[in-house]
Design a protein around this motif. Sequence first.
Motif, PDB file in Angstrom:
ATOM      1  N   UNK A   1       1.464  -2.165  37.897  1.00 13.91           N
ATOM      2  CA  UNK A   1       2.856  -2.197  38.349  1.00 13.91           C
ATOM      3  C   UNK A   1       3.790  -1.751  37.225  1.00 13.91           C
ATOM      4  N   UNK A   2       3.574  -2.286  36.012  1.00 15.88           N
ATOM      5  CA  UNK A   2       4.463  -1.964  34.901  1.00 15.88           C
ATOM      6  C   UNK A   2       4.338  -0.489  34.530  1.00 15.88           C
ATOM      7  N   UNK A   3       3.101   0.048  34.554  1.00 13.67           N
ATOM      8  CA  UNK A   3       2.919   1.459  34.217  1.00 13.67           C
ATOM      9  C   UNK A   3       3.589   2.368  35.240  1.00 13.67           C
ATOM     10  N   UNK A   4       3.524   1.973  36.545  1.00 14.28           N
ATOM     11  CA  UNK A   4       4.230   2.745  37.577  1.00 14.28           C
ATOM     12  C   UNK A   4       5.729   2.784  37.290  1.00 14.28           C
ATOM     13  N   UNK A   5       6.303   1.610  36.970  1.00 22.39           N
ATOM     14  CA  UNK A   5       7.737   1.561  36.713  1.00 22.39           C
ATOM     15  C   UNK A   5       8.109   2.350  35.468  1.00 22.39           C
ATOM     16  N   UNK A   6       7.201   2.365  34.467  1.00 18.70           N
ATOM     17  CA  UNK A   6       7.483   3.136  33.257  1.00 18.70           C
ATOM     18  C   UNK A   6       7.498   4.630  33.550  1.00 18.70           C
ATOM     19  N   UNK A   7       6.576   5.083  34.427  1.00 15.80           N
ATOM     20  CA  UNK A   7       6.511   6.523  34.699  1.00 15.80           C
ATOM     21  C   UNK A   7       7.688   6.973  35.552  1.00 15.80           C
ATOM     22  N   UNK A   8       8.317   6.031  36.305  1.00 15.00           N
ATOM     23  CA  UNK A   8       9.495   6.391  37.091  1.00 15.00           C
ATOM     24  C   UNK A   8      10.695   6.693  36.199  1.00 15.00           C
ATOM     25  N   UNK A   9      10.783   5.956  35.063  1.00 15.92           N
ATOM     26  CA  UNK A   9      11.969   6.106  34.207  1.00 15.92           C
ATOM     27  C   UNK A   9      12.019   7.482  33.550  1.00 15.92           C
TER      28      UNK A   9
END
Lengths: 81, 149
Positions: free
Chosen positions: B141-149
């Motif tokens: 989940x955290x990696x997905x949110x990081x790649x969105x930024x």
Amino acid sequence: MQILMVEGVFLILLIVITLSIILNRDLLATVVMFCAFSFCASLLYLIMGAPDVAFTEAVIGVVSTVFFVILLRSVDRWCKK
Amino acid sequence: MKRRFGGMILDCAFRIMIPFMVLYGLYVLLHGEHTPGGGFQAGGMIAIAIVCVRLILGTQSNLRDLGAKAALWAGVGTFIYLLTGLVCVLRGGNFLEYEYLPFFFQEAAQYHKAGIMLIETGVTVCVAATIVNILDAVIERVDEDDSDD
């Protein structure tokens, strides 16, 4: 009598920590205070004669704190007013 | 975590500490009859060691593939528990009636100790694998949110 005083001190600490969690707007500080809450609850269980429950509380407190700190990367650290 | 979390000091410190954490988890499991502790706490200790390795070393860790197999290991732990009970049923007893286990002990107390040790091992494997599985979901989940930024 002394053991009752120690219990009272830990109960007051639990209330103070809970109030600070409610009133705080910094989520990282909230997570750290939650870890302190878990520690005080664990010591309280130990004093009340339940070392098994205290051990479980210590382990689960550490694990949940680590998970909350990781998840803080995907939410904002500061609450909006 | 794709990025590694710690620097040199955390890396060196935890290289010394993590074997002791795993050893303490095994002690809590094997000595759980006489002292506080048992399967759940031992699983938690071992899971904390794995979580620390994966957070500090990131993708360089040797344990990074464990996340894909963590659900499998949770199933293996449950299977150990179930097998202990079903062996007792197949040999003519009730579920988890330890006197019917296929060992060659003299006293009933030894059967109880061996049976409880088997199911505690199953609980340990299941709890440790479940915590690692939750960690894997969180990191994804955290990696997905990081790649969105």
